[in-house]
Structures are given as C-alpha cells and as structure tokens.
Write a protein that holds these residues in place. Structure first.
Motif, PDB file in Angstrom:
ATOM      1  N   GLY A   1       0.815  -1.206   0.000  1.00 25.85           N
ATOM      2  CA  GLY A   1       0.000   0.000   0.000  1.00 25.85           C
ATOM      3  C   GLY A   1       0.843   1.248   0.000  1.00 25.85           C
ATOM      4  N   PRO A   2       0.270   2.389   0.399  1.00 26.47           N
ATOM      5  CA  PRO A   2       1.024   3.648   0.465  1.00 26.47           C
ATOM      6  C   PRO A   2       2.063   3.579   1.589  1.00 26.47           C
ATOM      7  CG  PRO A   2      -1.368   4.012   0.509  1.00 26.47           C
ATOM      8  CD  PRO A   2      -1.154   2.568   0.747  1.00 26.47           C
ATOM      9  N   VAL A   3       3.328   3.834   1.243  1.00 25.92           N
ATOM     10  CA  VAL A   3       4.432   3.622   2.180  1.00 25.92           C
ATOM     11  C   VAL A   3       4.281   4.464   3.439  1.00 25.92           C
ATOM     12  CG1 VAL A   3       6.909   3.943   2.495  1.00 25.92           C
ATOM     13  CG2 VAL A   3       6.050   2.810   0.443  1.00 25.92           C
TER      14      VAL A   3
ATOM     15  N   PRO B   1       6.815  -1.666   5.221  1.00 28.42           N
ATOM     16  CA  PRO B   1       6.405  -1.748   3.813  1.00 28.42           C
ATOM     17  C   PRO B   1       7.109  -2.886   3.087  1.00 28.42           C
ATOM     18  CG  PRO B   1       6.927   0.512   4.419  1.00 28.42           C
ATOM     19  CD  PRO B   1       7.394  -0.354   5.550  1.00 28.42           C
ATOM     20  N   ARG B   2       6.341  -3.624   2.318  1.00 30.86           N
ATOM     21  CA  ARG B   2       6.887  -4.691   1.479  1.00 30.86           C
ATOM     22  C   ARG B   2       6.833  -4.321   0.012  1.00 30.86           C
ATOM     23  NH1 ARG B   2       8.178  -9.933   1.157  1.00 30.86           N
ATOM     24  NH2 ARG B   2       8.023 -10.183   3.412  1.00 30.86           N
ATOM     25  N   HIS B   3       5.716  -3.678  -0.385  1.00 33.95           N
ATOM     26  CA  HIS B   3       5.532  -3.343  -1.796  1.00 33.95           C
ATOM     27  C   HIS B   3       4.723  -2.058  -1.883  1.00 33.95           C
ATOM     28  CE1 HIS B   3       4.925  -3.721  -6.058  1.00 33.95           C
ATOM     29  NE2 HIS B   3       3.613  -3.866  -5.933  1.00 33.95           N
ATOM     30  N   GLU B   4       5.293  -1.024  -2.445  1.00 34.71           N
ATOM     31  CA  GLU B   4       4.598   0.252  -2.546  1.00 34.71           C
ATOM     32  C   GLU B   4       3.542   0.187  -3.639  1.00 34.71           C
ATOM     33  OE1 GLU B   4       5.469   5.054  -2.798  1.00 34.71           O
ATOM     34  OE2 GLU B   4       7.075   3.644  -3.290  1.00 34.71           O
TER      35      GLU B   4
ATOM     36  N   SER C   1     -11.914   0.440  -3.815  1.00 30.73           N
ATOM     37  CA  SER C   1     -10.739   0.686  -2.986  1.00 30.73           C
ATOM     38  C   SER C   1      -9.524  -0.169  -3.351  1.00 30.73           C
ATOM     39  CB  SER C   1     -11.086   0.472  -1.512  1.00 30.73           C
ATOM     40  OG  SER C   1     -11.694  -0.796  -1.338  1.00 30.73           O
ATOM     41  N   CYS C   2      -9.694  -1.095  -4.286  1.00 32.80           N
ATOM     42  CA  CYS C   2      -8.570  -1.829  -4.902  1.00 32.80           C
ATOM     43  C   CYS C   2      -8.791  -1.795  -6.413  1.00 32.80           C
ATOM     44  CB  CYS C   2      -8.488  -3.272  -4.414  1.00 32.80           C
ATOM     45  SG  CYS C   2      -8.049  -3.472  -2.688  1.00 32.80           S
ATOM     46  N   ALA C   3      -8.920  -0.596  -6.948  1.00 31.49           N
ATOM     47  CA  ALA C   3      -9.446  -0.410  -8.297  1.00 31.49           C
ATOM     48  C   ALA C   3      -8.627  -1.107  -9.372  1.00 31.49           C
ATOM     49  CB  ALA C   3      -9.542   1.076  -8.611  1.00 31.49           C
ATOM     50  N   MET C   4      -9.328  -1.545 -10.398  1.00 29.56           N
ATOM     51  CA  MET C   4      -8.737  -2.175 -11.571  1.00 29.56           C
ATOM     52  C   MET C   4      -8.302  -1.110 -12.569  1.00 29.56           C
ATOM     53  SD  MET C   4     -10.597  -4.925 -14.119  1.00 29.56           S
ATOM     54  CE  MET C   4     -12.127  -3.977 -14.183  1.00 29.56           C
ATOM     55  N   GLY C   5      -7.120  -1.289 -13.153  1.00 35.70           N
ATOM     56  CA  GLY C   5      -6.636  -0.356 -14.160  1.00 35.70           C
ATOM     57  C   GLY C   5      -5.233  -0.723 -14.600  1.00 35.70           C
ATOM     58  N   PRO C   6      -4.784  -0.169 -15.723  1.00 31.72           N
ATOM     59  CA  PRO C   6      -3.474  -0.552 -16.275  1.00 31.72           C
ATOM     60  C   PRO C   6      -2.289   0.109 -15.586  1.00 31.72           C
ATOM     61  CG  PRO C   6      -4.540   1.062 -17.700  1.00 31.72           C
ATOM     62  CD  PRO C   6      -5.534   0.734 -16.623  1.00 31.72           C
ATOM     63  N   ASP C   7      -2.511   1.184 -14.831  1.00 37.63           N
ATOM     64  CA  ASP C   7      -1.425   1.980 -14.264  1.00 37.63           C
ATOM     65  C   ASP C   7      -1.268   1.674 -12.777  1.00 37.63           C
ATOM     66  OD1 ASP C   7       0.363   3.878 -13.378  1.00 37.63           O
ATOM     67  OD2 ASP C   7      -0.828   5.619 -14.013  1.00 37.63           O
ATOM     68  N   ALA C   8      -0.110   1.124 -12.395  1.00 37.08           N
ATOM     69  CA  ALA C   8       0.124   0.768 -10.995  1.00 37.08           C
ATOM     70  C   ALA C   8       0.158   1.986 -10.090  1.00 37.08           C
ATOM     71  CB  ALA C   8       1.435  -0.006 -10.869  1.00 37.08           C
ATOM     72  N   GLY C   9       0.328   3.167 -10.649  1.00 38.57           N
ATOM     73  CA  GLY C   9       0.295   4.371  -9.827  1.00 38.57           C
ATOM     74  C   GLY C   9      -1.105   4.804  -9.459  1.00 38.57           C
TER      75      GLY C   9
ATOM     76  N   ALA D   1      -3.968   2.367  -9.846  1.00 38.59           N
ATOM     77  CA  ALA D   1      -4.821   1.194  -9.655  1.00 38.59           C
ATOM     78  C   ALA D   1      -4.081   0.150  -8.825  1.00 38.59           C
ATOM     79  CB  ALA D   1      -5.228   0.609 -11.005  1.00 38.59           C
ATOM     80  N   VAL D   2      -4.838  -0.839  -8.361  1.00 36.08           N
ATOM     81  CA  VAL D   2      -4.273  -1.905  -7.525  1.00 36.08           C
ATOM     82  C   VAL D   2      -4.125  -3.193  -8.306  1.00 36.08           C
ATOM     83  CG1 VAL D   2      -4.640  -3.303  -5.436  1.00 36.08           C
ATOM     84  CG2 VAL D   2      -5.191  -0.858  -5.437  1.00 36.08           C
ATOM     85  N   VAL D   3      -5.106  -3.503  -9.155  1.00 34.22           N
ATOM     86  CA  VAL D   3      -5.054  -4.740  -9.936  1.00 34.22           C
ATOM     87  C   VAL D   3      -5.124  -4.415 -11.421  1.00 34.22           C
ATOM     88  CG1 VAL D   3      -6.090  -6.118  -8.093  1.00 34.22           C
ATOM     89  CG2 VAL D   3      -7.572  -5.100  -9.843  1.00 34.22           C
ATOM     90  N   ASP D   4      -4.566  -5.325 -12.230  1.00 30.30           N
ATOM     91  CA  ASP D   4      -4.642  -5.173 -13.679  1.00 30.30           C
ATOM     92  C   ASP D   4      -5.969  -5.754 -14.175  1.00 30.30           C
ATOM     93  OD1 ASP D   4      -4.418  -7.970 -13.855  1.00 30.30           O
ATOM     94  OD2 ASP D   4      -2.324  -7.934 -14.488  1.00 30.30           O
ATOM     95  N   PRO D   5      -6.269  -5.694 -15.474  1.00 30.18           N
ATOM     96  CA  PRO D   5      -7.564  -6.187 -15.947  1.00 30.18           C
ATOM     97  C   PRO D   5      -7.798  -7.684 -15.747  1.00 30.18           C
ATOM     98  CG  PRO D   5      -6.655  -4.624 -17.518  1.00 30.18           C
ATOM     99  CD  PRO D   5      -5.574  -4.892 -16.513  1.00 30.18           C
ATOM    100  N   ARG D   6      -6.760  -8.433 -15.380  1.00 32.58           N
ATOM    101  CA  ARG D   6      -6.945  -9.840 -15.013  1.00 32.58           C
ATOM    102  C   ARG D   6      -7.003 -10.012 -13.498  1.00 32.58           C
ATOM    103  NH1 ARG D   6      -7.066 -12.843 -19.410  1.00 32.58           N
ATOM    104  NH2 ARG D   6      -6.971 -14.813 -18.257  1.00 32.58           N
ATOM    105  N   LEU D   7      -7.130  -8.889 -12.814  1.00 30.56           N
ATOM    106  CA  LEU D   7      -7.327  -8.813 -11.369  1.00 30.56           C
ATOM    107  C   LEU D   7      -6.108  -9.254 -10.567  1.00 30.56           C
ATOM    108  CD1 LEU D   7     -11.061  -9.975 -11.094  1.00 30.56           C
ATOM    109  CD2 LEU D   7     -10.109  -7.759 -11.760  1.00 30.56           C
ATOM    110  N   ARG D   8      -4.931  -9.255 -11.206  1.00 27.15           N
ATOM    111  CA  ARG D   8      -3.675  -9.551 -10.519  1.00 27.15           C
ATOM    112  C   ARG D   8      -3.132  -8.272  -9.887  1.00 27.15           C
ATOM    113  NH1 ARG D   8      -1.435 -12.227 -16.003  1.00 27.15           N
ATOM    114  NH2 ARG D   8      -1.866 -10.049 -16.553  1.00 27.15           N
TER     115      ARG D   8
END
Length: 546
Positions: free
Chosen positions: A269-271, A281-284, A479-487, A489-496
């Motif tokens: 999440g947000p560092v 933090p493990r992954h920003e 709150s874990c929105a889908m989208g192509p931009d990791a900045g 969104a949280v998941v990609d269109p395959r929900l990863r």
C-alpha cells in the motif's frame, strides 16, 4: 503449514462464487477462509430478516465511517457481512446489474474484457432468472432472481402510477436491454421463499467436495510472501495462529473494506501510511485503499391514508400472523424485501444513461442508532417512503489501517458530497421526490409529509436537510481499483495485484467506477468472471453457458 492450490480470503458475495468455481472440476485443492460463522440461521435465510441482522455483531462487521464534514460531521453506518455469504446474507436483496454504459466505461478506462458484451455472458451464466432465458437473462444458473410484481404491497402499484404521471416510463424488466424506467425491483430469493445469498447458491451445493475446505471463524491477519510472490495466508481461529500455503494463488475477496485492509496489514500500500501504522512496507502501491466510492441516499417520508407494511410488521398480533404465514407457506411480507418499487431516471435528455436511482418502500421507520435505539421498528402510523440515490457520485474517499492490529477496524472516509456535482445531483433528486408527491395518485394517498416537511422548500433548506439526513445505501467499492497503471490502480484487468505474483483481488473493491445501481449483482458477476480468469491462467477455461 497446510497446502492448497488456491486460498480464497472472504466468503462474501464474490468469494463464495470464486471458491465454488475453482473447486468445481475437482482438479484444484481450495481453502476458503471466513472470519464470521455459518449462515444457517433463521433470520439470515428469511428474506426480510435483514432487519434483525442489521445490527448483529455476530454476522455483521458494523463499521462506522469517520465524521463526514459534508454531512454535518455525522458518522455514517456501514454494515458489512461477517458470515458465509458476506453482505449477500444480510442485504436487502435487490438484484440490479448496472447499465451497459457502466461496463463500457470500465473498458474505456483501460480494462479490456470488461465491456458490457464481455460481462453479460457472466451475468447470464450465474442467473436462474424468473423471466427465463433470453438475450438479456440466463436460466438454470446458481442464483435465482425473483420477480415480485404479483406479490408486492398494493401501494407499490400506486407509486408506479404516480411515477408515470410525472412522465417516467414503466418497464417490466429493470435488468433488461435498458435499465431506464420505473417498475418492480427484482430480488434474490429462491423459488421456495428463502434468501438466495451466494452461500446458499454456490457454497451449499459445493460443501460435499473433498477438494474444498471451508473454515469459519478464521480471521486472516497477514499475507505471506517470498520476495514478490504471495505464498499463503496467516489467520487466527479459536485462539490459534495458523498458516496455510497456496501453491498457485491467494485471492482476496474480503470486499471494499477488508481487502485493502489486509493488503495494508501485509505491507502492500502507500508507504507513508504503512509506516505510520507500524507496518513494515513490502511493496509500494499507492492506490490500495484509495478511490473509495459509495451511493448516498436521501428519502422523504409520508403518512398514508391506506394501510402500509407498518400495520403488518409493527403490532404483535400482525407480526405473529405473517410469521406463521412464512413458516407454513414461505410466502407473505417476510419473503420479500421492503424495497419493492423504483427504477432509474435520466434527468436530462442529453445524458447517455440514467443518473438517478429511485426507491419506493411501503414502510416507514426510525432507524436503529447504536447506543440510542437498539432496533429498527416501523412507525406507529401508516407510512411509506420514497428515496433517491445518484448513480455516479464523483466524490472519492479512502480506507486506511490505524495500526498493525488486524482486529482493529480500519479508518473509513467516504468523503460524501465533496463535489458540487454531487450536491447538485442530490438536490435534483429531492425535487423529483417533491414532484412525485404532487401527482394525482400520491395526493390522494398522502396525509402528511413527515420528513422533511413541507416547510422545507428552498434549495438551501433542502440541501441543509440532505446534509442532516442523507445516509449510505451500503455500496462501498473501488478501494482496490482495476486499471493498467500501478500508480493509479491496484489490480490489472486480469485482477492480478500490480507488481506481485500469486495474488489477486476479486470483489467489489476492484470496480474502477461504481455501477449505476445496487452493487451486489455486479460483485457476484466479478466473482464469476474473476474465477474464469484464474482458471484460464491455470489452463482450464470455464465454459460460459449461453
């Protein structure tokens, strides 16, 4: 450490679907974790029993927002299911899929495969619709969808006639080719008069599978990682700390509040937020917990010349009669929702789709207030309410953990009415309710406007009343929105989850934008489509029955 192919965290509206679909072939070993208990309880299986579960901490997280500055500093109640079936076990059961434009909008935001043409097959696959199979509906699926035109309270027909008098069109199917129009809501009940939650629809038939393990009373506390790969889940159950390993994937289906909470507790999440909460933090991933959206609702309450559900659900003898009717025949008011009529309105002809949702309830009541009133009870007089809820609020809020304690409720800040657009939509909706009240049909029905009262008339007075009385209709998402931009969104269109492997989110938190109506049906659809994506990536594509 127990080992599985897939671990699903959260047996809610989407999680039950995911666990059932992943275990369906018998090929994969699946663990489903649910913090709450079994749903085999009378008031959960009884459709109108949500009045009993609305403030029951055994099956309900009973969250509260922070003080909302644009609602006079009020906190707003946010019930969420803590039971098998999640919020589908405690909600009002309205089945509303959203408009085609909602999903085409998702696709336009950079999410291929999520347009209306893509999600409609998933809806048809999950449905056992009372209207039968056709271009817009499925039959024979796990989830029954009931129509209530013949069983709704008689006042609902008067409401529909009043709406037509204002120029609104009648529709016999609020989930048809277009959602626009006024009619009877469709609800999730079985053909035998019980609540059709995703637990009953998906889990109950799957419980005998040897490859599916369902653990209740199991609170997930942290995701387990090896470098950038999620390998399992730590959880607490009956005072013990347990770890389970996923050979393929961990799937979060905790919903719009609990999924971002678990990610943040696990260092994703947000560092700055993580460090302030005492989490390493493990992954920003800045968007975890951001983009929170919800539908705000506002009602007008009337005293009626004709009897309403108040006279059925209030007096003791009347309650005993309808209770006996339900126990013996599984019919009557207890087999329905109190949201019986409504629909979707386009307030300007140039709009591409409806922008206001309308509700009618042949019931009026004072809401329970924790610490003040323990129960929601019908008013003593014959009463009913009309309500509006703007479909596409532009205000955005967030979810944030307060500490590293997984048992502590997170901070919930929806930020209602933060934009002038949203205030204007609510005011437009209030004027629509006043227009309904002035129709011939309603003038003959209404004795008195109880709330807000006819003295509240100017725009300023109505806006003040909206800020004083508007409430959530419990549709948190995004709150874990889908989208192509990791900045963003949280998941990609395959929900990863962006930047990690072995981890997906499949629930309403992935909505990039809130859908037009009630969000339970879209959450179930996301469960169907998300499970299909998981199986595709595992080399086993699910068949979509058309």
């Amino acid at each position: 450490m127990s080992e599985y192919d897939y671990i699903v965290v959260g047996a809610g509206s989407a999680g039950c679907v995911v666990a059932a679909r992943l275990s369906e072939s018998g090929r994969y070993k699946v663990l489903l974790l649910e913090a709450g208990p079994s749903d085999r309880r009378f008031w959960i299986q009884t459709p109108i029993g949500y009045g009993k579960t609305f403030h029951d901490p055994e099956v309900n997280w009973m969250y509260q927002t922070e003080a909302e500055p644009n609602l006079n500093g009020r906190t707003v109640y946010q019930p969420r299911g803590k039971v098998l079936g999640g919020s589908s076990s405690i909600n009002a059961m309205v089945y509303s899929r959203g408009s085609a434009g909602d999903f085409d909008g998702w696709e336009a935001m950079g999410n291929p495969g999520w347009g209306w043409r893509d999600v409609l097959p998933a809806y048809r696959r999950l449905e056992d619709h009372a209207l039968g199979a056709g271009p817009w509906h499925g039959a024979g699926g796990p989830l029954h969808v009931s129509t209530i035109a013949s069983t709704a309270h008689p006042l609902t027909a008067i409401f529909i006639k009043a709406a037509q008098e204002t120029g609104l069109p009648f529709t016999g199917d609020l989930n048809g080719e277009s959602i626009e129009g006024i009619g009877y809501y469709q609800i999730n009940t079985t053909t035998t008069g019980y609540r059709a939650s995703t637990s009953r629809a998906y889990l109950w038939p799957a419980k005998g599978r040897e490859n599916l393990r369902i653990e209740t009373g199991a609170l997930a506390t942290k995701l387990l990682f090896e470098d950038r790969r999620c390998i399992g889940v730590a959880y607490r159950q009956k005072g013990r700390s347990i770890e389970a390993r996923a050979g393929r994937e961990v799937i979060l289906s905790g919903g719009a509040i609990n999924s971002p909470q678990l990610l943040q507790l696990s260092g994703v999440g947000p560092v700055d937020l993580l460090r302030e909460a005492g989490v390493e933090p493990r992954h920003e991933l800045p968007a975890v917990g951001a983009n929170l959206q919800d539908h705000l609702c506002y009602d007008h309450v009337y005293r009626s010349r004709l009897p309403t559900l108040n006279q059925v659900l209030g007096p003791l003898m009347a309650r005993l009669r309808v209770g006996l009717q339900y126990v013996v025949r599984s019919t009557g008011p207890l087999a329905l929702s109190v949201n019986q009529g409504g629909g979707f309105i386009r307030t300007k002809p140039e709009l591409p789709a409806p922008d206001i949702q309308l509700y009618f309830s042949p019931l009026s009541y004072e809401r329970a207030v924790p610490g003040v009133r323990a129960l929601t009870r019908p008013d003593l007089f014959p009463g009913f309410s009309t309500s509006i809820s703007p479909c596409h609020p532009t205000s955005r809020g967030h979810i944030a953990i307060r500490s590293a304690d997984p048992t502590a409720a997170p901070l919930i800040r929806p930020n209602y009415l933060a934009t002038e657009h949203d205030v204007a939509d609510m005011l437009t909706g209030a004027r629509i309710l006043r227009g309904l009240a002035k129709t011939h049909s309603f003038r003959n029905l209404i004795v008195e406007e109880k709330k807000p009262g006819i003295a509240v008339e100017s725009d300023e007075e109505l806006i003040a009343d909206i800020r004083a009385r508007a409430y959530s209709v419990f549709h948190p998402c995004g709150s874990c929105a889908m989208g192509p931009d990791a900045g963003q969104a949280v998941v990609d269109p395959r929900l990863r989850v962006h930047g990690l492997t072995g981890l997906r989110v499949i629930d309403a938190s992935i909505f990039p934008a809130i859908t037009s109506g009630n969000t339970n049906a879209p959450a179930i659809m996301v469960g169907e489509k998300g499970a299909d994506l998981v199986l595709e990536d595992a080399g086993q594509s699910a068949e979509i029955a058309l």
